[in-house]
Scaffold this active site. Structure first.
Site, PDB file in Angstrom:
ATOM      1  N   GLN A 119       5.705   1.427  -3.184  1.00 44.38           N
ATOM      2  CA  GLN A 119       5.361   2.853  -3.256  1.00 44.38           C
ATOM      3  C   GLN A 119       5.880   3.553  -1.999  1.00 44.38           C
ATOM      4  OE1 GLN A 119       1.378   4.627  -2.868  1.00 44.38           O
ATOM      5  NE2 GLN A 119       1.683   5.557  -4.886  1.00 44.38           N
TER       6      GLN A 119
ATOM      7  N   TYR B  95      -0.182  14.356  -0.772  1.00 40.29           N
ATOM      8  CA  TYR B  95       0.849  14.076   0.242  1.00 40.29           C
ATOM      9  C   TYR B  95       2.073  14.984   0.069  1.00 40.29           C
ATOM     10  CZ  TYR B  95      -2.447  10.446   1.220  1.00 40.29           C
ATOM     11  OH  TYR B  95      -3.619   9.798   1.516  1.00 40.29           O
TER      12      TYR B  95
ATOM     13  N   ARG C 290       4.418   9.043  -9.350  1.00 41.08           N
ATOM     14  CA  ARG C 290       2.966   9.226  -9.446  1.00 41.08           C
ATOM     15  C   ARG C 290       2.604  10.661  -9.096  1.00 41.08           C
ATOM     16  NH1 ARG C 290      -2.445   6.243  -6.991  1.00 41.08           N
ATOM     17  NH2 ARG C 290      -3.032   5.568  -9.054  1.00 41.08           N
TER      18      ARG C 290
ATOM     19  N   GLY D 120      -7.360  -0.456  -9.594  1.00 38.61           N
ATOM     20  CA  GLY D 120      -7.374  -0.421  -8.140  1.00 38.61           C
ATOM     21  C   GLY D 120      -8.570  -1.185  -7.622  1.00 38.61           C
ATOM     22  N   ARG D 121      -9.686  -0.470  -7.441  1.00 39.64           N
ATOM     23  CA  ARG D 121     -10.880  -1.076  -6.845  1.00 39.64           C
ATOM     24  C   ARG D 121     -11.357  -2.325  -7.592  1.00 39.64           C
ATOM     25  NH1 ARG D 121     -14.073   4.372  -7.004  1.00 39.64           N
ATOM     26  NH2 ARG D 121     -12.815   4.436  -8.913  1.00 39.64           N
TER      27      ARG D 121
HETATM   28  C1  LIG Z   1      -8.717   1.543  -0.624  1.00 37.55           C
HETATM   29  C2  LIG Z   1      -7.867   2.437  -1.476  1.00 37.55           C
HETATM   30  C3  LIG Z   1      -6.586   2.760  -1.048  1.00 37.55           C
HETATM   31  C4  LIG Z   1      -5.746   3.566  -1.838  1.00 37.55           C
HETATM   32  N1  LIG Z   1      -4.450   3.797  -1.427  1.00 37.55           N
HETATM   33  C5  LIG Z   1      -3.590   4.411  -2.264  1.00 37.55           C
HETATM   34  C6  LIG Z   1      -2.204   4.492  -1.949  1.00 37.55           C
HETATM   35  O1  LIG Z   1      -1.706   3.966  -0.936  1.00 37.55           O
HETATM   36  N2  LIG Z   1      -1.406   5.162  -2.823  1.00 37.55           N
HETATM   37  C7  LIG Z   1      -1.890   5.742  -3.964  1.00 37.55           C
HETATM   38  O2  LIG Z   1      -1.115   6.333  -4.710  1.00 37.55           O
HETATM   39  N3  LIG Z   1      -3.190   5.653  -4.288  1.00 37.55           N
HETATM   40  C8  LIG Z   1      -4.038   4.986  -3.487  1.00 37.55           C
HETATM   41  N4  LIG Z   1      -5.353   4.838  -3.876  1.00 37.55           N
HETATM   42  C9  LIG Z   1      -5.800   5.332  -5.198  1.00 37.55           C
HETATM   43  C10 LIG Z   1      -5.733   4.203  -6.245  1.00 37.55           C
HETATM   44  O3  LIG Z   1      -4.389   3.834  -6.521  1.00 37.55           O
HETATM   45  C11 LIG Z   1      -6.389   4.615  -7.586  1.00 37.55           C
HETATM   46  O4  LIG Z   1      -5.705   5.707  -8.127  1.00 37.55           O
HETATM   47  C12 LIG Z   1      -7.866   4.962  -7.451  1.00 37.55           C
HETATM   48  O5  LIG Z   1      -8.540   4.019  -6.633  1.00 37.55           O
HETATM   49  C13 LIG Z   1      -8.562   5.041  -8.818  1.00 37.55           C
HETATM   50  O6  LIG Z   1      -8.400   3.833  -9.517  1.00 37.55           O
HETATM   51  P1  LIG Z   1      -9.552   2.703  -9.579  1.00 37.55           P
HETATM   52  O7  LIG Z   1     -10.767   3.347 -10.179  1.00 37.55           O
HETATM   53  O8  LIG Z   1      -8.956   1.646 -10.447  1.00 37.55           O
HETATM   54  O9  LIG Z   1      -9.807   2.230  -8.184  1.00 37.55           O
HETATM   55  C14 LIG Z   1      -6.217   4.076  -3.072  1.00 37.55           C
HETATM   56  C15 LIG Z   1      -7.527   3.776  -3.482  1.00 37.55           C
HETATM   57  C16 LIG Z   1      -8.349   2.957  -2.713  1.00 37.55           C
HETATM   58  C17 LIG Z   1      -9.720   2.614  -3.224  1.00 37.55           C
END
Ligand SMILES: Cc1cc2nc3c(=O)[nH]c(=O)nc-3n(C[C@H](O)[C@H](O)[C@H](O)COP(=O)(O)O)c2cc1C
Length: 374
Positions: A105, A177, A229, A321-322
Site C-alpha cells: 500500500q 490522506y 482505496r 483487518g482487526r
Molecule cells: C491498527 C489499524 C491500522 C490501520 N492502518 C491502515 C493503513 O495503513 N491503511 C489503510 O488503508 N487502512 C488502515 N486501517 C483501516 C483498515 O484497513 C480497515 O479498513 C478498518 O480497520 C475496518 O476494517 P475491520 O473492521 O476489518 O478492521 C487500519 C486499521 C487498524 C485497526
C-alpha cells in the site's frame, strides 16, 4: 471438512489481468508502528505478517510513504528510496512464502503528517487548511511543481514494489490522506488545474493512477495488480459526499484498475448525503461499477456468517483487518469447518501467541473500543 454454507468464501477468484487468488478473503492494510528507526521492516513486523499470511489469499501491507514528507506515523516502513528495496523485498518474500499474494500500500499522509515527523516541520497538503480538531497544524499548500513531483514519487515506489517482488500495489486514496485531501472540497481550495471544480479535484488522484499504471507497463514483466482505496464520504462541510464519490468511481472504473477497495468501518453503512438511495454504500458502488472493476469491501466482518452475508452484496472480495489481529487463523478455521471457534474479541493476555509487535499492541491497549475485547 468445510461447512458448505461458507464455501463461497473459499472459491478462487481471477482478476481481469489473469492473476488468481485462492479464496475471497484478503487482509486489509494495517499500520503497525513497529518498523525500525531507519525505515526498514523489523523482525517483529515480519513475524506478524507471516502469522497472518497463510489463510488469506492476498495481504495488503500497512501503508508505506513515497516521499519523506509523506510519513504519517512513527515506526512506518519506508518506500521512498532504492535503499529500501531489500527491506521491501524481505516483507514481500515473507508474505508470499506463506501462500498469499503481497500488495504494497503506497501513500502520502499530507496534512495528517505529525509535525514532529515532518522534515523541518513542513507539513504539506493541497491547500493551507488544517484538518478539524484541536491543535492540528496548518499545512503549507504544495506548489504545482511539488505536486507533479509527488505524482512521480508514487510511480517510483511502484517501480520499487515491482523490483522487490510484490504482486501489486494499492494506491491509498482513503482515510483522509493526501490523495483524498486533493479530492476533498474541505482540504482542496486550489484554483490551479488541481482544484476548483469536482472535475479538477480529481486531477491529482487520476494522475497518480496514470503514473502508477505507466510505470507498471514499463517495468513489470508479469501481470501486476493495481488497486485503489477510497473513503466514500467525509463528515465535514464542505466535504466529500456520496455524489462526489459516484463521479470519482465512475472515472476509476474506466481506468482498467484491478480493484477498488472501499474503506469503511461498517461494511453495510448507508450514505449520509448526496444520493437518494437507502441501500448500503457498498451495494450502490458495486452496482455503479458493474463488471468494469472488482470491488473489495471491508468493515466489522467478524464471523463466518458476517462474511457470507457480505458476499451477498454482490462484491467478489472481502477484507479483514482487526479480525486478523484477534484471530490469525480466521480463514483456516473456515477451511476446517471450525468456524464456531473463530475468536471475535482480543485476548489481552496473548500478545506473544498472536505475534503482535509491541508498539501496535500498546496502541491497541491504550485505545479502548478500537479493537473488540479492549
Ligand atoms: C491498527 C489499524 C491500522 C490501520 N492502518 C491502515 C493503513 O495503513 N491503511 C489503510 O488503508 N487502512 C488502515 N486501517 C483501516 C483498515 O484497513 C480497515 O479498513 C478498518 O480497520 C475496518 O476494517 P475491520 O473492521 O476489518 O478492521 C487500519 C486499521 C487498524 C485497526
Amino acid at each position: 471438512m468445510i461447512n458448505q454454507k461458507y464455501a463461497s468464501l473459499l472459491e478462487p477468484f481471477e482478476f481481469q489481468n489473469g492473476i488468481s487468488l485462492k479464496n475471497r478473503v484478503v487482509m486489509a492494510p494495517m499500520t503497525n508502528y513497529s518498523s525500525n528507526e531507519d525505515g526498514t521492516v523489523s523482525d517483529a513486523e515480519v513475524a506478524y505478517y507471516v502469522r497472518r499470511s497463510k489463510g488469506v489469499s492476498m495481504v495488503i501491507t500497512a501503508c508505506t510513504y513515497v516521499t519523506p514528507n509523506g510519513q504519517g506515523f512513527p515506526g512506518e516502513f519506508a518506500g521512498h528510496t532504492d535503499d529500501m528495496i531489500p527491506s521491501l523485498r524481505r516483507l514481500a518474500t515473507a508474505i508470499k512464502s506463506e501462500g498469499a499474494k503481497a500488495i504494497l500500500q503506497i501513500f502520502h499522509a499530507g496534512r495528517q503528517v505529525p509535525k514532529d515527523i515532518a522534515p523541518n516541520g513542513d507539513v504539506v497538503s493541497a491547500s493551507n487548511v488544517p484538518s478539524e480538531g484541536e491543535g492540528k497544524p496548518v499545512p503549507r499548500a504544495l506548489t504545482e511543481t511539488e505536486v507533479e513531483s509527488i505524482i512521480r514519487d508514487f510511480g517510483e515506489t511502484t517501480r520499487r514494489a515491482i523490483e522487490a517482488g510484490y504482486d501489486g500495489v494499492e494506491i491509498h486514496g482513503a482515510n483522509t490522506y493526501l490523495i483524498q485531501q486533493f479530492f476533498s472540497p474541505h482540504s482542496n481550495r486550489r484554483t490551479d488545474r488541481f482544484g476548483g471544480s469536482l472535475e479538477k479535484r480529481m486531477t491529482f488522484p487520476l494522475a497518480v493512477v496514470d503514473e502508477v499504471q505507466r510505470v507498471v507497463k514499463e517495468h513489470a514483466k508479469e501481470p501486476f495488480i493495481v488497486g485503489y482505496r477510497f473513503s466514500p464520504e467525509e463528515p465535514e462541510t464542505p466535504g466529500i459526499t456520496m455524489a462526489d464519490t459516484m463521479v470519482l468511481i465512475d472515472r476509476l472504473a474506466n481506468k482498467n484498475l484491478d480493484y477498488l477497495h472501499v474503506s469503511l468501518m461498517d461494511f453495510w453503512s448507508t450514505p449520509k448525503r448526496g444520493v437518494d438511495d437507502s441501500r448500503s454504500r457498498i451495494e450502490i458502488i458495486q452496482e455503479a461499477v458493474g463488471d468494469r472493476v472488482s470491488v473489495i469491501g471491508v468493515g466489522s466482518i467478524y464471523s463466518a456468517e458476517d462474511a457470507r452475508k457480505a458476499l451477498t452484496s454482490g462484491i467478489p472480495l472481502i477484507g479483514l483487518g482487526r479480525e486478523l489481529l484477534i484471530d490469525p487463523e480466521w480463514v483456516q478455521k473456515i477451511e476446517q469447518g471450525r468456524e464456531d471457534e473463530i475468536v471475535t474479541e482480543l485476548d489481552i493476555n496473548k500478545q506473544e501467541e498472536l505475534e503482535m509487535p509491541t508498539t501496535l499492541w500498546q496502541r491497541i491497549l491504550k485505545n479502548p473500543g478500537w479493537v473488540p475485547g479492549v
